[in-house]
Structure formats: C-alpha cells, structure tokens
Design an enzyme around this catalytic site. Structure first.
Site, short mmCIF file in Angstrom:
data_model
loop_
_atom_site.label_atom_id
_atom_site.label_comp_id
_atom_site.label_asym_id
_atom_site.label_seq_id
_atom_site.Cartn_x
_atom_site.Cartn_y
_atom_site.Cartn_z
N GLU A 504 0.69 -1.06 -0.01
CA GLU A 504 -0.02 0.35 0.03
C GLU A 504 1.01 1.38 -0.25
OE1 GLU A 504 -3.15 -0.39 -1.21
OE2 GLU A 504 -3.11 -2.53 -0.14
N HIS A 510 3.83 6.01 -4.94
CA HIS A 510 3.15 6.54 -6.71
C HIS A 510 2.06 7.86 -7.06
CE1 HIS A 510 1.45 4.33 -11.14
NE2 HIS A 510 2.41 5.32 -10.83
ZN LIG Z 1 -2.57 -2.66 -5.09
#
Ligand SMILES: [Zn+2]
Length: 718
Positions: A504, A510
C-alpha cells in the site's frame, strides 16, 4: 517467504478510481464566479497547502454538498458548450480538465466516510447517492454538444502543435467519452443510462450484503478447549472481539480475513476450522434477504447488455479495451501460461501435507479448511520456520518507520508527524512528506479494524498532484484492518501483513511522487493493469537485509531478527506459492471468463454453477477455493472498478518481477541510479505517458514475462 503481492485489494481498486471511472472529470478548482461557502466544496484550507475538512463532514451534509457541486459543474460545462468561439485545446479540453473540482472534493470526502465509517447513516447516504451519481456520470458523457467540441479538437489534434502530455490529454478525454457511448443514438443512450443507474444500485446492495454477513456472523469459542493450538496474540484478539460483541467469558472469531486466516493456520480443532472456513467462504451466499447470487446474475446481464450497446462482444472486451492488455484474450493467455505451473505446484504441496498428516496418523484427507494448517506444519518441518516466531519481530510502528526509511533511501523523502490537521477518527495519523525541506505532500495512516470499515487494505488519494493550476501537492492515505491489541502493547503482524503495508505504501509513493501537469494523469490514475506495479514492486524492499536488520526488532528482546531466521525466510521465499497463486488465479479466471459471456448467456448464468463447471473444465484443485468466491467478490461486483480486471495483479506482476530483476542486476535494491531511473520513468509520470512506453524507458526493452515465473519459483517455459 511466499509472495502475496498481487492479492491485496487496494488503492485504485477502491473508491477513488470508481469515481474517476464514472466521473472522469470529478477532481479538479473552480474558476467560479459563484461564491461557494459549503465546507465540503471549497478548496482545502488550513496548513500544508490545505487539508481535507474531515472535522466539518458528517453524513447529513454529503447529499446537499454533492447536489450543489453537481449544479456548479453543470454550469461550467454549459459555459464550455455556449462558447461562441470554435473549439480549441484551451477553450474545450483544458476548460473541461479544470471543471468539476468542488464536486470532486465532496465526492472524495464522502468516499472516505463510506469506506472507513460505513454506519447506518452512511449506508443510507451511499444507497441514495449511488444511482444519482451514476445518472450524473451519464449526463456528462451523453452531453452531445460537449462531445462534439471534444471530437472537433481530437480530429484536428495532429495540426495543433501540442506538447506530448497535451496530445495525450485530448486522446484520453475523447476516448473516455467515445467508449462510454457518447456517440450512441438517443434510444441507446437512454438505455445505457438506465443500465448504469440500475448497476449502481446493485453494487451498493452487493457490498452491503457482504458487509452484513461480515458483521453479523461469527464463531463463538466457548471454552479453553476451543482455543487449542491458538497462539497468545490470537487468543487476545479473540477475547477483545468477544468483549466488543458483549460476550463476556467467551472468545469470538469474526467473519473477516484478518480474524479467519490465523485461526485456520493454528487451530488444532479440525471441526472448528471447518466451521470458521465455511462461514467465511459463504459470505453473501445464503438464501434470504442478503443473498448475493441473484444480484450477480442481474449485474452480469446488465453489463453484457451495455457492452453490446457499446459495440463490444462482451463486458470483458469493453472493460479491457483501455488497459495495457487491450484484449481479454491477451490477459487469458498470460493466466493460462501460469496456470499449469500453479496446478503442478499445488499437487506437490498437497502431497507434502498429506504425507505429514499420514505420518501423524491424522486419518484425514486434506480439505480446504486444512490447507493453511498443514501448510504451516510443512513450513516448520521443511524450513524450520514458524510464522509466529517471525511475527515477534514485526511491530506495526517499526514497519511504518521502515517504510519511511526506504522512501528516504530511494527517493530522498522525509516523513514528520503533524497534529494540527483534522482526522475522521482519533487513531488516524497524518505525516508531512518533504524532500530537501520542500513539501511533497501529506500521508494519512489509518491502520486499525473497526465496524463499518471496508475489509482489506487500500490506498486513497484525497487530492491529486498537479501543476496545471498552481503547484498542488498530493494528499494520500493508507488504510488497513490490523487488529488493535491491548492498550500499550505493540501490534504484531504476520509477514503477509507486513508485505501488505509495503504494498500500500508503494501506491502511496506513486501518488506522492507524481510530477505531472494535468490532474487526469496524476499518480495512480493509470491503466488498471499497470497501477499494481509500483505497489507490488515496493514489497520487494521488506525482505532486504537493510530493512530487516534495522526494523525487524523483537518486541520483547529488542534484538534484531537473527541472521539464520533471515536466511530461512529467504530460503522459504517460494514456499506455498502454489496455494497463493492458485487461489488468486481461480478468482481472476472466474472474473474474466464470466465476463466474456455474451448478453443472452449472461442473463441466465448461475454464478455458483459457473464456478463449479469452470474449475471442472480447467482442472482446479479441490483443496482450494477462489480467494474471493463469487458472492463476496467485491472487486468485481462491488463496483465496476476491477470487473474483468482482477487479472491486473498478475499482469502488473510481470512488470514488477522484471523491474525487480533490474535492481538485482544493479547489485542492490538500494542502487541509486536504478532508483532514480525508476522514479523518473515510472513513479513520477503517472498516466502522462503510455505505460508500455514508460516501462520500455525504464528497462530499455519490453517486459519479459519469464521474470514472473522465475520470481515465483516456477519453471520457465517458452
Ligand atoms: Zn494494490
């Protein structure tokens, strides 16, 4: 240790992307001549470039805010359409990109409440709003004048001298309208709208039925004899489950994965394992008011009908169309490449377990409720590795520090807890993320299970990064369902759970490291079968020596994980990979195959029969069931997000495995040059570049799917 990488429901699978898919515009500031005062609609105010107003939100405020936001958005779109000038990139595409920001904000805060505090009041709001939002999504897509203007710009795109990200923006918006039926006839548009509204209601019912069974079914353990084999930590959480349910002097196994899986691993009471397993895999499956089977058939029929309207052979063909795989057949080909190796590995695993059971004179044949239990025994026998021994070294807060440390080593990030921002629950924390003393964004951490919280783990994005209208920094969160221990005691998690934390956090990075111009391209807003790549890749940092030496500190002895235990973990890396791959693949294949049915087949499909027949046809092992059986498969029936898309985890894992090898080739997972190249070509570009191109830039070539086979310890074929 086994890799679970591709299994976690998360980030993009959750609420945020659902709204993005449905309302592709819903995220962006208003050039509003209108004065907005609603706290859920105004741009985030307060410290750190603005924070979500969780302190001002409550269930009763969502509907009025969203309806108002919708009005504002309608007015913005009307202004674009009313423009007397010929359509241009600026007056149409950019104006559209910049629209709907207050609406997006209110939706995002509502989504946070729906996924983390779904009490009776929120469930009512969710049920009421879902069809309204779906209808509004269609209203926008079906706005003929708007589509005409977008198409005019798209048709002229070659002559417009646009930057590459601008050209892609035109393309992404045009295709989003086109593939969702903007060019249909009036009658077909009306039908598509009806279908979407019905589906939105069915998704809500499906999710709420599943949640009902999770919250209302439990197995009560009456005496010490019922606790046989359970480690102390598990007994303690079963005790606190019982207290929460008002059952004094008892223990309770809840109907959630985090409660069920450990029980199945350790309980020596086969009768109780069977009972707990049956409860868990039967969620949504019982006849009566909360039966999801008829809901599934209705969903499938409506999806297939919609695909037909839109000119596609099936829902799968429609939904895979805008992903990296492009066609369901390509996704099926990858899955069937892995399938025989997984089947063969499961056979070996079952044989090992059966041998062990026989040697103990257990007098049984391995059944699904025995798999975890005997796998754990084989693990101990073969690798002298005890999950529980590892667990003593995995404290949630140390792991969180480890996440911060990896982000520092790789990308120069620093995390500092801040307390002057509103949170929706007292145990949610917020951290400011900086690089070279400059703010990068905010990271929220909501680790603990509670009633009304969606199960599993995921990442959400409260605000996307952009530079289009000022330098806006991203705000993201990581959510999970770890069971809180007694006050003052460290929360210990399994290796799998630790891996999920890294996963996560990969999504969070990201979002945080996004460096794009237009919010449509920000962070995790990429193709579904690409988005799990950065998350799965970050899992590779957990087993590194650097992390384990520094952060895997035993909660009692305060000593780091000994070298021989680290070596054992490495040696057992691919242990139980047959099971892990298989239970995932069964879900992914079911999802793709059932969504490849045409409209008339879908209308009469029985979800349970389909499951039985499919695994008979392709030879699914009877000792394993789908990780998410149909009636509880929220990824694919709880919204449109991952339907015909559960394969994405495997697809993205081919990228992950290959990228992992890039770090290994460089000699270290901490190699600065490789980390920088990964940051520059993958993490920071969001969806502003075609994902296949960005991977090529990182690796210097197309992905090598054999890397996936190697990573799982499967034989490499052609
Ligand atoms: Zn994921």
């Amino acid at each position: 240790m086994q890799r679970r990488s591709f299994l976690h429901a998360c980030a993009a699978s959750s609420v945020l992307i659902m709204f993005r898919k449905q309302l592709a515009f819903a995220k962006d500031p208003v050039p509003a001549p209108v004065k907005i005062t609603d706290p859920l609609l105004v741009p985030f105010a307060g410290p750190y470039g603005g924070v979500p107003p969780f302190d001002k939100a409550k269930p009763a405020l969502f509907k009025p805010a969203i309806m108002k936001g919708m009005e504002l958005h309608r007015a913005e779109l009307a202004a674009i359409v009313a423009n007397k000038d010929a359509p241009t990139f600026e007056n149409t595409i950019l104006a559209y990109e910049d629209s709907g920001r207050p609406f997006g904000r209110a939706n995002q805060i509502m989504a946070t409440f729906t996924s983390t505090m779904n009490d009776k009041a929120m469930q009512a709001v969710e049920a009421e709003m879902a069809p309204i939002l779906a209808a509004y999504g269609d209203e926008v897509i079906q706005n003929e004048e708007l589509f005409k203007r977008i198409k005019t710009v798209w048709d002229a795109r070659a002559s417009l001298k646009l930057d590459p990200d601008q050209a892609r923006l035109v393309d992404v918006h045009y295709k989003n309208f086109a593939r969702r039926g903007a060019a249909l006839s009036k009658a077909s548009k009306q039908r598509a709208k009806e279908i979407n509204e019905k589906l939105a209601g069915l998704y809500t019912t499906f999710s709420q039925n599943t949640l009902f069974d999770e919250e209302n079914q439990l197995v009560v353990l009456d005496s010490e004899a019922d606790l046989a084999g359970l480690p102390d930590g598990l007994k303690a959480s079963a005790k606190s489950n019982a207290e929460a349910k008002g059952k004094k002097d008892k223990w309770v196994i809840r109907n959630t994965r985090s409660s069920v899986d450990p029980f199945l691993t350790y309980s020596t009471r086969r009768d109780l394992r069977q009972k707990v397993w049956k409860m868990f895999v039967s969620r949504g499956d019982a006849s009566g008011a909360h039966d999801n089977k008829p809901i599934i058939t209705q969903i499938l029929a409506l999806r297939a009908e919609r695909a037909k309207l839109l000119g596609f052979a099936s829902h799968a063909h429609w939904n895979v169309d805008d992903s990296m795989a492009k066609k369901p057949e390509a996704a099926m080909a990858l899955m069937m490449k892995v399938w025989p190796a997984a089947v063969a590995r499961v056979k070996e695993e079952v044989a090992d377990m059966q041998k062990l059971a026989d040697s103990e004179k257990a007098n049984l044949k391995i059944e699904p409720w025995d798999y975890r239990f005997y796998a754990e025994k084989v693990r101990k026998a073969k690798y002298d590795l005890d999950e529980n021994e590892i667990k003593g070294y995995l404290q949630i807060e140390n792991l969180r520090e480890a996440l911060f440390w990896t982000a520092g080593q790789l990308y120069g990030l620093k995390f500092t807890q801040v307390k002057n921002v509103p949170v929706y629950m007292p145990d949610v924390r917020c951290y400011e993320v900086t690089r070279a003393n400059k703010r990068v964004g905010l990271w929220y951490f909501d680790p603990y299970a509670r009633d009304g919280k969606r199960s599993g783990a995921w990442m959400s994005e409260y605000r996307a990064q952009e530079t289009f209208k000022g330098a806006i920094t991203p705000i993201v969160s990581n959510n999970s369902n770890y069971v809180k221990g007694k006050a003052g005691e460290p929360v210990l998690v399994s290796w799998d759970d630790a891996s999920t934390m890294f996963h996560e956090f990969g999504h969070a990075l990201h979002g945080l490291l996004s460096n794009i111009r237009y919010p449509t391209f920000a962070g995790t807003n990429t193709a579904r079968d690409f988005v799990e790549f950065p998350s799965q890749l970050h899992e590779h940092w957990l087993p590194t020596k650097e992390v384990l030496d520094k952060y895997a500190i035993h909660y009692k002895t305060k000593k780091p994980m000994p070298a021989d235990l680290v070596a054992k973990i490495e040696k057992a890396k691919n242990f139980n990979q047959g099971f892990t791959t298989m239970e995932y693949m069964m879900s992914a294949l079911y999802d793709m195959r059932i969504h490849m049915l045409n409209a008339s087949q879908s209308a009469k499909v029985d979800p349970g029969d389909f499951e039985t027949k499919l695994f008979k046809e392709i030879g699914g092992p009877k000792e394993i069931v789908m990780r998410h059986r149909p009636t509880q498969f929220l990824h694919i029936f709880g919204d449109d997000g991952y339907s015909a898309g559960y394969y994405s985890y495997l697809w993205a894992d081919t990228l992950t495995a290959d990228a992992g090898e890039a770090f290994k080739e460089a000699g270290s997972y901490y190699d600065k040059a490789t980390a920088k190249r990964y940051h520059d070509t993958i993490l920071s570009v969001g969806n502003s570049i075609d994902p296949a191109d960005s991977f090529r830039k990182f690796r210097g070539r197309d992905v090598d799917t054999n890397a996936l086979m190697r990573n799982r310890g499967f034989p490499v074929t052609k």
